[in-house]
Design a protein around this motif. Structure first.
Motif, PDB file in Angstrom:
ATOM      1  N   SER A  80      42.970  52.866  54.109  1.00 13.90           N
ATOM      2  CA  SER A  80      43.258  52.926  52.673  1.00 13.90           C
ATOM      3  C   SER A  80      43.179  51.528  52.092  1.00 13.90           C
ATOM      4  O   SER A  80      43.350  50.528  52.797  1.00 13.90           O
ATOM      5  CB  SER A  80      44.632  53.536  52.418  1.00 13.90           C
ATOM      6  N   ARG A  81      42.925  51.497  50.774  1.00 14.19           N
ATOM      7  CA  ARG A  81      42.873  50.231  50.043  1.00 14.19           C
ATOM      8  C   ARG A  81      43.411  50.506  48.648  1.00 14.19           C
ATOM      9  O   ARG A  81      43.059  51.513  48.027  1.00 14.19           O
ATOM     10  CB  ARG A  81      41.444  49.717  49.978  1.00 14.19           C
ATOM     11  N   ALA A  82      44.266  49.621  48.150  1.00 14.22           N
ATOM     12  CA  ALA A  82      44.838  49.820  46.824  1.00 14.22           C
ATOM     13  C   ALA A  82      44.994  48.480  46.124  1.00 14.22           C
ATOM     14  O   ALA A  82      45.322  47.472  46.753  1.00 14.22           O
ATOM     15  CB  ALA A  82      46.189  50.508  46.930  1.00 14.22           C
ATOM     16  N   LEU A  83      44.752  48.481  44.830  1.00 13.76           N
ATOM     17  CA  LEU A  83      44.935  47.313  43.989  1.00 13.76           C
ATOM     18  C   LEU A  83      45.919  47.716  42.891  1.00 13.76           C
ATOM     19  O   LEU A  83      45.630  48.598  42.086  1.00 13.76           O
ATOM     20  CB  LEU A  83      43.591  46.899  43.380  1.00 13.76           C
ATOM     21  N   ALA A  84      47.114  47.106  42.907  1.00 15.09           N
ATOM     22  CA  ALA A  84      48.134  47.473  41.921  1.00 15.09           C
ATOM     23  C   ALA A  84      49.111  46.326  41.718  1.00 15.09           C
ATOM     24  O   ALA A  84      49.491  45.644  42.680  1.00 15.09           O
ATOM     25  CB  ALA A  84      48.890  48.710  42.378  1.00 15.09           C
ATOM     26  N   SER A  87      48.719  42.904  43.362  1.00  9.16           N
ATOM     27  CA  SER A  87      48.695  42.850  44.827  1.00  9.16           C
ATOM     28  C   SER A  87      47.582  43.732  45.375  1.00  9.16           C
ATOM     29  O   SER A  87      47.179  44.708  44.741  1.00  9.16           O
ATOM     30  CB  SER A  87      50.020  43.323  45.422  1.00  9.16           C
ATOM     31  N   CYS A  88      47.135  43.360  46.531  1.00 11.29           N
ATOM     32  CA  CYS A  88      46.121  44.141  47.237  1.00 11.29           C
ATOM     33  C   CYS A  88      46.755  44.658  48.523  1.00 11.29           C
ATOM     34  O   CYS A  88      47.464  43.913  49.206  1.00 11.29           O
ATOM     35  CB  CYS A  88      44.924  43.256  47.560  1.00 11.29           C
ATOM     36  N   LEU A 126      48.725  45.840  55.472  1.00 13.64           N
ATOM     37  CA  LEU A 126      48.570  44.484  54.952  1.00 13.64           C
ATOM     38  C   LEU A 126      48.688  44.505  53.441  1.00 13.64           C
ATOM     39  O   LEU A 126      47.983  45.257  52.773  1.00 13.64           O
ATOM     40  CB  LEU A 126      47.191  43.954  55.373  1.00 13.64           C
ATOM     41  N   SER A 127      49.589  43.697  52.900  1.00 13.55           N
ATOM     42  CA  SER A 127      49.758  43.605  51.454  1.00 13.55           C
ATOM     43  C   SER A 127      49.924  42.134  51.104  1.00 13.55           C
ATOM     44  O   SER A 127      50.706  41.421  51.728  1.00 13.55           O
ATOM     45  CB  SER A 127      50.991  44.400  51.022  1.00 13.55           C
ATOM     46  N   TYR A 128      49.170  41.684  50.086  1.00 17.90           N
ATOM     47  CA  TYR A 128      49.216  40.278  49.708  1.00 17.90           C
ATOM     48  C   TYR A 128      48.900  40.121  48.225  1.00 17.90           C
ATOM     49  O   TYR A 128      48.214  40.950  47.635  1.00 17.90           O
ATOM     50  CB  TYR A 128      48.248  39.451  50.563  1.00 17.90           C
ATOM     51  N   PRO A 129      49.405  39.047  47.597  1.00 22.15           N
ATOM     52  CA  PRO A 129      49.120  38.808  46.184  1.00 22.15           C
ATOM     53  C   PRO A 129      47.658  38.403  45.988  1.00 22.15           C
ATOM     54  O   PRO A 129      47.062  37.752  46.843  1.00 22.15           O
ATOM     55  CB  PRO A 129      50.065  37.663  45.811  1.00 22.15           C
ATOM     56  N   LEU A 130      47.096  38.791  44.862  1.00 24.35           N
ATOM     57  CA  LEU A 130      45.680  38.516  44.597  1.00 24.35           C
ATOM     58  C   LEU A 130      45.361  37.035  44.477  1.00 24.35           C
ATOM     59  O   LEU A 130      44.212  36.645  44.644  1.00 24.35           O
ATOM     60  CB  LEU A 130      45.238  39.240  43.327  1.00 24.35           C
ATOM     61  N   CYS A 157      40.510  41.714  47.266  1.00 24.67           N
ATOM     62  CA  CYS A 157      40.620  43.153  47.528  1.00 24.67           C
ATOM     63  C   CYS A 157      39.290  43.789  47.949  1.00 24.67           C
ATOM     64  O   CYS A 157      39.092  44.977  47.844  1.00 24.67           O
ATOM     65  CB  CYS A 157      41.232  43.908  46.343  1.00 24.67           C
ATOM     66  N   SER A 158      38.364  42.972  48.439  1.00 29.02           N
ATOM     67  CA  SER A 158      37.175  43.495  49.118  1.00 29.02           C
ATOM     68  C   SER A 158      37.266  42.966  50.536  1.00 29.02           C
ATOM     69  O   SER A 158      38.142  42.185  50.859  1.00 29.02           O
ATOM     70  CB  SER A 158      35.886  43.046  48.434  1.00 29.02           C
TER      71      SER A 158
END
Length: 182
Positions: A80-84, A87-88, A126-130, A157-158
């Protein structure tokens, strides 16, 4: 009545001489009294006995032989991948197609992301700020006889593998994606 115990004798040593019953499969080294089993396979994975007879006494050692298939190059699948909210977030799964008793661990490739990628197991959330320019996490697939590593690189986020062209763009749906070591 009970069945008698049957044992296959690989080698017999007596009075400085030995007989190898498994020519081509076992090699005896008189220097250190070791026995080398050649061309091992999973069928050799069982309990072996080493017996020393001295007159009316006998000493028996039991040795469990384990045979492992080496780990193949692992691959990383993006589950899964999410941008919100600036954060990515990725959920990654690392797997190796071949290998016995494989364990997985994740680690950071650089000091600035230390802790983000540190996990045991095949899954990594994995979650990190853009504002982070890029995140590189490495998955290690290992067992007692081998170890292989594959890297996951994320930027804006790619994601891509080790400096190659991006495999996906954030605006394009492309799940699931697998990344393999070359």
């Amino acid at each position: 009545t009970e069945d008698p115990q049957r044992k296959q004798v690989l080698l017999k040593y007596m009075d400085g001489n030995y007989t190898n019953y498994m020519q081509g499969r076992a090699r005896f080294h008189m220097v250190d009294f070791s026995l080398e089993i050649l061309n091992t396979s999973r069928e050799d994975r069982h309990l072996h006995e080493y017996i020393v007879s001295k007159g009316s006494e006998e000493e028996v050692w039991q040795i469990q032989l384990e045979v492992y298939e080496p780990v193949s190059h692992p691959s990383i699948q993006v589950l899964s991948r999410a941008l919100a909210n600036g954060s990515c977030a990725f959920t990654l799964n690392c797997t190796a197609e071949r290998g016995d008793n494989v364990s997985y661990s994740w680690s950071s490739q650089d000091a600035s992301t230390l802790g983000l990628c540190s996990r045991n197991g095949s899954l990594l959330h994995l979650s990190y700020p853009l504002q982070n320019a890029s995140i590189t996490c490495a998955c290690t697939a290992s067992n007692p006889v081998s170890s292989r590593v594959v890297a996951f690189k994320s930027s804006k986020c790619s994601y891509e593998q080790g400096g190659k062209s991006p495999l996906a763009h954030p605006a394009l749906p492309s799940l699931p994606v697998s990344i393999r070591a070359s």
